[in-house]
Structures are given as structure tokens and as C-alpha cells.
Motif scaffolding. Structure first.
Motif, short mmCIF file in Angstrom:
data_model
loop_
_atom_site.label_atom_id
_atom_site.label_comp_id
_atom_site.label_asym_id
_atom_site.label_seq_id
_atom_site.Cartn_x
_atom_site.Cartn_y
_atom_site.Cartn_z
N CYS A 13 25.29 -20.44 -15.54
CA CYS A 13 24.61 -19.52 -14.63
C CYS A 13 25.61 -18.52 -14.04
N PHE A 14 25.26 -17.25 -14.10
CA PHE A 14 26.22 -16.24 -13.66
C PHE A 14 26.44 -16.21 -12.16
N TRP A 15 25.53 -16.77 -11.36
CA TRP A 15 25.69 -16.73 -9.91
C TRP A 15 26.96 -17.45 -9.45
N GLY A 16 27.16 -18.66 -9.93
CA GLY A 16 28.31 -19.45 -9.50
C GLY A 16 29.62 -18.90 -10.02
N LEU A 20 32.85 -17.51 -7.50
CA LEU A 20 34.23 -18.01 -7.52
C LEU A 20 35.23 -16.95 -7.96
N PHE A 21 34.85 -16.10 -8.91
CA PHE A 21 35.79 -15.08 -9.39
C PHE A 21 35.99 -13.95 -8.40
N ARG A 22 34.97 -13.65 -7.61
CA ARG A 22 35.05 -12.49 -6.71
C ARG A 22 36.24 -12.55 -5.76
N VAL A 23 36.69 -13.76 -5.43
CA VAL A 23 37.77 -13.92 -4.44
C VAL A 23 39.12 -14.25 -5.08
N ARG A 24 39.22 -14.20 -6.39
CA ARG A 24 40.49 -14.48 -7.07
C ARG A 24 41.49 -13.35 -6.83
N PHE A 72 38.70 -19.67 -15.59
CA PHE A 72 37.42 -19.85 -16.27
C PHE A 72 37.27 -21.29 -16.77
N PHE A 73 38.32 -21.82 -17.40
CA PHE A 73 38.26 -23.17 -17.95
C PHE A 73 38.40 -24.26 -16.88
N ARG A 74 38.69 -23.86 -15.68
CA ARG A 74 38.78 -24.82 -14.57
C ARG A 74 37.49 -24.93 -13.78
N ILE A 75 36.57 -23.95 -13.90
CA ILE A 75 35.37 -23.93 -13.06
C ILE A 75 34.08 -24.23 -13.81
N HIS A 76 34.15 -24.39 -15.12
CA HIS A 76 32.96 -24.79 -15.87
C HIS A 76 33.38 -25.80 -16.94
N ASN A 77 32.41 -26.53 -17.45
CA ASN A 77 32.71 -27.53 -18.48
C ASN A 77 32.56 -26.87 -19.86
N PRO A 78 33.67 -26.58 -20.51
CA PRO A 78 33.62 -25.88 -21.79
C PRO A 78 33.27 -26.79 -22.97
N THR A 79 33.05 -28.07 -22.70
CA THR A 79 32.79 -29.03 -23.79
C THR A 79 31.30 -29.29 -24.00
N THR A 80 30.45 -28.70 -23.17
CA THR A 80 29.01 -28.90 -23.32
C THR A 80 28.40 -27.70 -24.03
N LEU A 81 27.75 -27.94 -25.13
CA LEU A 81 27.15 -26.88 -25.93
C LEU A 81 25.88 -26.37 -25.26
N TYR A 152 21.64 -22.33 -5.77
CA TYR A 152 22.11 -23.24 -6.81
C TYR A 152 23.38 -22.73 -7.49
N THR A 153 24.32 -23.64 -7.68
CA THR A 153 25.47 -23.39 -8.54
C THR A 153 25.98 -24.72 -9.08
N CYS A 154 26.49 -24.68 -10.29
CA CYS A 154 27.11 -25.88 -10.87
C CYS A 154 28.60 -25.63 -11.11
N HIS A 155 29.12 -24.55 -10.55
CA HIS A 155 30.52 -24.19 -10.74
C HIS A 155 31.35 -24.59 -9.54
N PHE A 156 32.50 -25.17 -9.83
CA PHE A 156 33.46 -25.52 -8.79
C PHE A 156 34.81 -25.75 -9.47
N GLU A 157 35.87 -25.71 -8.68
CA GLU A 157 37.21 -25.94 -9.22
C GLU A 157 37.38 -27.42 -9.51
N ARG A 158 37.66 -27.73 -10.78
CA ARG A 158 37.80 -29.12 -11.22
C ARG A 158 39.26 -29.54 -11.36
N PHE A 159 40.13 -28.60 -11.70
CA PHE A 159 41.54 -28.92 -11.99
C PHE A 159 42.44 -27.85 -11.39
N ASP A 160 43.72 -28.19 -11.34
CA ASP A 160 44.74 -27.17 -11.08
C ASP A 160 44.92 -26.37 -12.37
N SER A 161 45.74 -25.37 -12.30
CA SER A 161 45.98 -24.48 -13.43
C SER A 161 46.46 -25.22 -14.67
N PHE A 162 45.92 -24.84 -15.81
CA PHE A 162 46.43 -25.32 -17.10
C PHE A 162 47.78 -24.69 -17.39
#
Length: 169
Positions: A13-16, A20-24, A72-81, A152-162
Motif C-alpha cells: 500500500c502506497f500510504w505507508g 515513512l519515506f517523506r521524513v528520510r 525500502f527493504f527495511r520497511i516492507h517484507n520483500p519475500t511475500t509475492l 491503515y498501514t503495514c509498513h514499519f522499520e523492521r531492521f537497522d541498515s543492511f
């Protein structure tokens, strides 16, 4: 005159993502919209094949395409198709829309770094698609979570930087 650049990504979903990106650091503007689909002038109700994505305008003196992808890879789950949270379907796919070979190579390198980290239970299913056109979403979808702070949002920071891991290796 500025030398800002634009990046185009989709990860649910583009909302979440926008919120998160707007304040980076280095991000100057975000806009939500539709990318990679079958029709012109898509709408929220009619966007076959399009991903819900965001256009990120950034200052390359303060951040980079690689750093944006790291986040991008820290705020969404890239493993779900074709799924993020409760949202399902190709509109919610994980995709990087690259504008040139340099962005494509950077995207491939970041995906490899994410997969090699072992942080996710599986490998990223993130696709790379050539950027063609960005169709801005309707005004009610822009800045949605500012207008609806409990939306609604399903985006959040899951990890520190890769990227930190990469420096230590």
C-alpha cells in the motif's frame, strides 16, 4: 536550480511507504501513484497491472539511490509475492522501477545484500521493471496518513541498515 533525482518503488500500500519515506534525510518530496500497468490514466478503482508505488524526489548530495533502497527493504517484507500485510494482489508487489543501467545494477546489488543477510526467512521476490511512466494517484491518496493519522498501514522499520553489515564484512 536543484539537481534533485527521482526514484520509483512499490512495496505494498502506497500510504505507508509514503509516510515513512517523506521524513528520510535527503528526501525532498513524495507522491503516491501507479506504475507498471496496462492502462493510461489509472485510478484507484481501475489500475490493472499497476503497482501502488511512490515517486521519491531526493537530493543526491544528502542521500543516494542505494540508501533509499536499503530503507525500502527495511520497511516492507520483500519475500511475500504480491502481498503486504492484509493487502493482496499484484498492486501490492515489491518492485523497483529502474531508470537506467546504473540503477538496475545498484538494485541487483542491494537485493543480493538483503538476501545474503539472512534477516528475512526467504529470498526477496522483488522484481526489477524498467520505468516507463508514473501516474499520480488521486488527491485523496496523497499524504493520506497525515490526513488520517490512524489510517491503515503495514509498513514499519523492521531492521537497522543492511549497509552497516556490508561495511563490517
Amino acid at each position: 536550480m536543484n539537481d534533485y533525482k527521482k526514484a520509483y518503488i512499490a512495496g505494498g500500500c502506497f500510504w505507508g511507504m509514503e509516510e515513512l519515506f517523506r521524513v528520510r534525510p535527503g528526501v525532498r518530496d513524495t507522491e503516491v501513484g501507479y506504475l507498471g500497468g496496462d492502462n493510461e490514466n489509472p485510478t484507484y478503482r481501475n489500475h490493472p497491472g499497476h503497482a501502488e508505488g511512490i515517486e521519491i524526489t531526493y537530493d543526491p548530495r544528502e542521500t543516494s539511490f542505494k540508501k533509499l533502497l536499503d530503507y525500502f527493504f527495511r520497511i516492507h517484507n520483500p519475500t511475500t509475492l504480491d502481498q503486504q500485510g492484509n493487502d493482496r494482489g499484484s498492486s501490492y508487489r515489491s518492485t523497483i522501477f529502474f531508470k537506467n543501467e546504473e540503477e538496475k545494477k545498484t538494485s541487483e546489488a542491494v537485493i543480493k545484500m538483503v538476501n545474503d543477510s539472512g534477516r528475512w526467512k526467504g529470498d526477496a521476490v522483488t522484481t526489477l521493471e524498467p520505468f516507463t511512466v508514473f501516474w499520480a494517484a488521486e488527491p485523496e491518496h496523497q499524504d493520506y496518513l497525515i490526513k488520517h493519522p490512524n489510517g491503515y498501514t503495514c509498513h514499519f522499520e523492521r531492521f537497522d541498515s543492511f549497509l552497516k553489515e556490508q561495511k563490517q564484512a
